[in-house]
Write a protein that holds these residues in place. Structure first.
Motif, PDB file in Angstrom:
ATOM      1  N   ALA A   1       0.837  -1.201   0.000  1.00  0.00           N
ATOM      2  CA  ALA A   1       0.000   0.000   0.000  1.00  0.00           C
ATOM      3  C   ALA A   1       0.871   1.251   0.000  1.00  0.00           C
ATOM      4  O   ALA A   1       0.565   2.230  -0.690  1.00  0.00           O
ATOM      5  N   CYS A   2       1.955   1.232   0.745  1.00  0.00           N
ATOM      6  CA  CYS A   2       2.886   2.361   0.783  1.00  0.00           C
ATOM      7  C   CYS A   2       3.501   2.580  -0.595  1.00  0.00           C
ATOM      8  O   CYS A   2       3.528   3.702  -1.107  1.00  0.00           O
ATOM      9  N   ARG A   3       3.997   1.507  -1.201  1.00  0.00           N
ATOM     10  CA  ARG A   3       4.603   1.605  -2.534  1.00  0.00           C
ATOM     11  C   ARG A   3       3.617   2.159  -3.557  1.00  0.00           C
ATOM     12  O   ARG A   3       3.951   3.039  -4.349  1.00  0.00           O
ATOM     13  N   SER A   4       2.423   1.630  -3.519  1.00  0.00           N
ATOM     14  CA  SER A   4       1.399   2.050  -4.477  1.00  0.00           C
ATOM     15  C   SER A   4       1.086   3.535  -4.354  1.00  0.00           C
ATOM     16  O   SER A   4       0.996   4.260  -5.349  1.00  0.00           O
ATOM     17  N   GLN A   5       0.934   4.008  -3.135  1.00  0.00           N
ATOM     18  CA  GLN A   5       0.603   5.418  -2.919  1.00  0.00           C
ATOM     19  C   GLN A   5       1.763   6.329  -3.290  1.00  0.00           C
ATOM     20  O   GLN A   5       1.560   7.425  -3.821  1.00  0.00           O
ATOM     21  N   CYS A   6       2.988   5.902  -3.030  1.00  0.00           N
ATOM     22  CA  CYS A   6       4.157   6.695  -3.414  1.00  0.00           C
ATOM     23  C   CYS A   6       4.265   6.799  -4.932  1.00  0.00           C
ATOM     24  O   CYS A   6       4.507   7.880  -5.475  1.00  0.00           O
ATOM     25  N   ARG A   7       4.064   5.683  -5.626  1.00  0.00           N
ATOM     26  CA  ARG A   7       4.088   5.713  -7.094  1.00  0.00           C
ATOM     27  C   ARG A   7       3.000   6.629  -7.633  1.00  0.00           C
ATOM     28  O   ARG A   7       3.210   7.378  -8.589  1.00  0.00           O
ATOM     29  N   TYR A   8       1.840   6.563  -7.013  1.00  0.00           N
ATOM     30  CA  TYR A   8       0.723   7.417  -7.429  1.00  0.00           C
ATOM     31  C   TYR A   8       1.077   8.895  -7.225  1.00  0.00           C
ATOM     32  O   TYR A   8       0.810   9.730  -8.088  1.00  0.00           O
ATOM     33  N   ALA A   9       1.680   9.226  -6.095  1.00  0.00           N
ATOM     34  CA  ALA A   9       2.058  10.617  -5.815  1.00  0.00           C
ATOM     35  C   ALA A   9       3.063  11.121  -6.848  1.00  0.00           C
ATOM     36  O   ALA A   9       2.980  12.268  -7.301  1.00  0.00           O
ATOM     37  N   ILE A  10       4.003  10.277  -7.240  1.00  0.00           N
ATOM     38  CA  ILE A  10       4.980  10.668  -8.261  1.00  0.00           C
ATOM     39  C   ILE A  10       4.283  10.920  -9.594  1.00  0.00           C
ATOM     40  O   ILE A  10       4.537  11.915 -10.269  1.00  0.00           O
ATOM     41  N   GLN A  11       3.364  10.031  -9.950  1.00  0.00           N
ATOM     42  CA  GLN A  11       2.644  10.162 -11.216  1.00  0.00           C
ATOM     43  C   GLN A  11       1.744  11.397 -11.244  1.00  0.00           C
ATOM     44  O   GLN A  11       1.780  12.173 -12.191  1.00  0.00           O
ATOM     45  N   VAL A  12       0.971  11.601 -10.201  1.00  0.00           N
ATOM     46  CA  VAL A  12       0.023  12.723 -10.145  1.00  0.00           C
ATOM     47  C   VAL A  12       0.746  14.070 -10.169  1.00  0.00           C
ATOM     48  O   VAL A  12       0.288  15.025 -10.796  1.00  0.00           O
ATOM     49  N   ASN A  13       1.891  14.135  -9.492  1.00  0.00           N
ATOM     50  CA  ASN A  13       2.647  15.387  -9.444  1.00  0.00           C
ATOM     51  C   ASN A  13       3.598  15.556 -10.624  1.00  0.00           C
ATOM     52  O   ASN A  13       4.294  16.556 -10.714  1.00  0.00           O
ATOM     53  N   ASN A  14       3.629  14.546 -11.490  1.00  0.00           N
ATOM     54  CA  ASN A  14       4.448  14.595 -12.699  1.00  0.00           C
ATOM     55  C   ASN A  14       5.920  14.871 -12.390  1.00  0.00           C
ATOM     56  O   ASN A  14       6.579  15.626 -13.094  1.00  0.00           O
ATOM     57  N   PHE A  15       6.416  14.231 -11.309  1.00  0.00           N
ATOM     58  CA  PHE A  15       7.832  14.364 -10.967  1.00  0.00           C
ATOM     59  C   PHE A  15       8.639  13.558 -11.983  1.00  0.00           C
ATOM     60  O   PHE A  15       8.374  12.376 -12.209  1.00  0.00           O
ATOM     61  N   GLN A  16       9.641  14.163 -12.589  1.00  0.00           N
ATOM     62  CA  GLN A  16      10.399  13.519 -13.652  1.00  0.00           C
ATOM     63  C   GLN A  16      11.598  12.725 -13.151  1.00  0.00           C
ATOM     64  O   GLN A  16      11.903  11.670 -13.677  1.00  0.00           O
ATOM     65  N   ASN A  17      12.292  13.227 -12.163  1.00  0.00           N
ATOM     66  CA  ASN A  17      13.508  12.592 -11.658  1.00  0.00           C
ATOM     67  C   ASN A  17      13.302  12.194 -10.201  1.00  0.00           C
ATOM     68  O   ASN A  17      14.100  12.511  -9.329  1.00  0.00           O
ATOM     69  N   ALA A  18      12.198  11.494  -9.935  1.00  0.00           N
ATOM     70  CA  ALA A  18      11.786  11.221  -8.557  1.00  0.00           C
ATOM     71  C   ALA A  18      12.025   9.769  -8.168  1.00  0.00           C
ATOM     72  O   ALA A  18      12.211   8.892  -9.015  1.00  0.00           O
ATOM     73  N   ASP A  19      12.003   9.550  -6.874  1.00  0.00           N
ATOM     74  CA  ASP A  19      12.039   8.210  -6.316  1.00  0.00           C
ATOM     75  C   ASP A  19      11.258   8.247  -5.001  1.00  0.00           C
ATOM     76  O   ASP A  19      10.824   9.313  -4.563  1.00  0.00           O
ATOM     77  N   TYR A  20      11.093   7.095  -4.393  1.00  0.00           N
ATOM     78  CA  TYR A  20      10.356   7.032  -3.133  1.00  0.00           C
ATOM     79  C   TYR A  20      11.011   6.034  -2.202  1.00  0.00           C
ATOM     80  O   TYR A  20      11.881   5.257  -2.590  1.00  0.00           O
ATOM     81  N   GLU A  21      10.553   6.063  -0.946  1.00  0.00           N
ATOM     82  CA  GLU A  21      11.058   5.160   0.073  1.00  0.00           C
ATOM     83  C   GLU A  21       9.929   4.883   1.059  1.00  0.00           C
ATOM     84  O   GLU A  21       9.160   5.780   1.402  1.00  0.00           O
ATOM     85  N   CYS A  22       9.828   3.648   1.490  1.00  0.00           N
ATOM     86  CA  CYS A  22       8.869   3.271   2.526  1.00  0.00           C
ATOM     87  C   CYS A  22       9.649   2.780   3.735  1.00  0.00           C
ATOM     88  O   CYS A  22      10.530   1.921   3.602  1.00  0.00           O
ATOM     89  N   GLY A  23       9.347   3.325   4.902  1.00  0.00           N
ATOM     90  CA  GLY A  23      10.041   2.952   6.126  1.00  0.00           C
ATOM     91  C   GLY A  23       9.109   2.225   7.078  1.00  0.00           C
ATOM     92  O   GLY A  23       7.943   2.584   7.219  1.00  0.00           O
ATOM     93  N   LEU A  24       9.635   1.203   7.734  1.00  0.00           N
ATOM     94  CA  LEU A  24       8.854   0.403   8.673  1.00  0.00           C
ATOM     95  C   LEU A  24       9.030   0.918  10.096  1.00  0.00           C
ATOM     96  O   LEU A  24      10.161   1.052  10.581  1.00  0.00           O
ATOM     97  N   ASN A  25       7.910   1.208  10.754  1.00  0.00           N
ATOM     98  CA  ASN A  25       7.883   1.630  12.162  1.00  0.00           C
ATOM     99  C   ASN A  25       8.886   2.748  12.443  1.00  0.00           C
ATOM    100  O   ASN A  25       9.734   2.642  13.325  1.00  0.00           O
ATOM    101  N   CYS A  26       8.774   3.820  11.719  1.00  0.00           N
ATOM    102  CA  CYS A  26       9.689   4.964  11.847  1.00  0.00           C
ATOM    103  C   CYS A  26       9.403   5.752  13.122  1.00  0.00           C
ATOM    104  O   CYS A  26       8.251   5.922  13.518  1.00  0.00           O
TER     105      CYS A  26
END
Length: 87
Positions: free
Chosen positions: A48-73
């Motif tokens: 779910a974290c990965r999916s939402q991060c990918r969606y945020a990148i797509q919706v905001n049209n970030f071109q040189n973006a990446d994401y990270e999901c952290g467990l129990n931060c």
């Protein structure tokens, strides 16, 4: 009967004490500036974290973006420390 109730009580008690894992998502809009990140949200699963991060990148049209999901931060001394991270 007493043994059954004991087993039932122990299983309910141990289940209620289990830790709920929380995945926190972050998007880095520009990989050349990792100090710039966007909080995406907290999720019950890594997928779910990965999916939402990918969606945020797509919706905001970030071109040189990446994401990270952290467990129990947790915030420790001004730093976000996670048990583990995943992409």
């Amino acid at each position: 009967m007493k043994k059954i109730l004991t087993v039932l009580f122990l299983s309910l008690f141990l289940t209620s004490c289990s830790k709920n894992d929380v995945w926190t998502g972050y998007v880095y809009p520009d990989l050349s500036d990792l100090a710039n990140y966007k909080y995406v949200g907290s999720f019950d699963s890594l997928e779910a974290c990965r999916s939402q991060c990918r969606y945020a990148i797509q919706v905001n049209n970030f071109q040189n973006a990446d994401y990270e999901c952290g467990l129990n931060c947790k915030n420790k001394n001004g730093m976000n420390v996670c048990e583990k991270t995943s992409r």
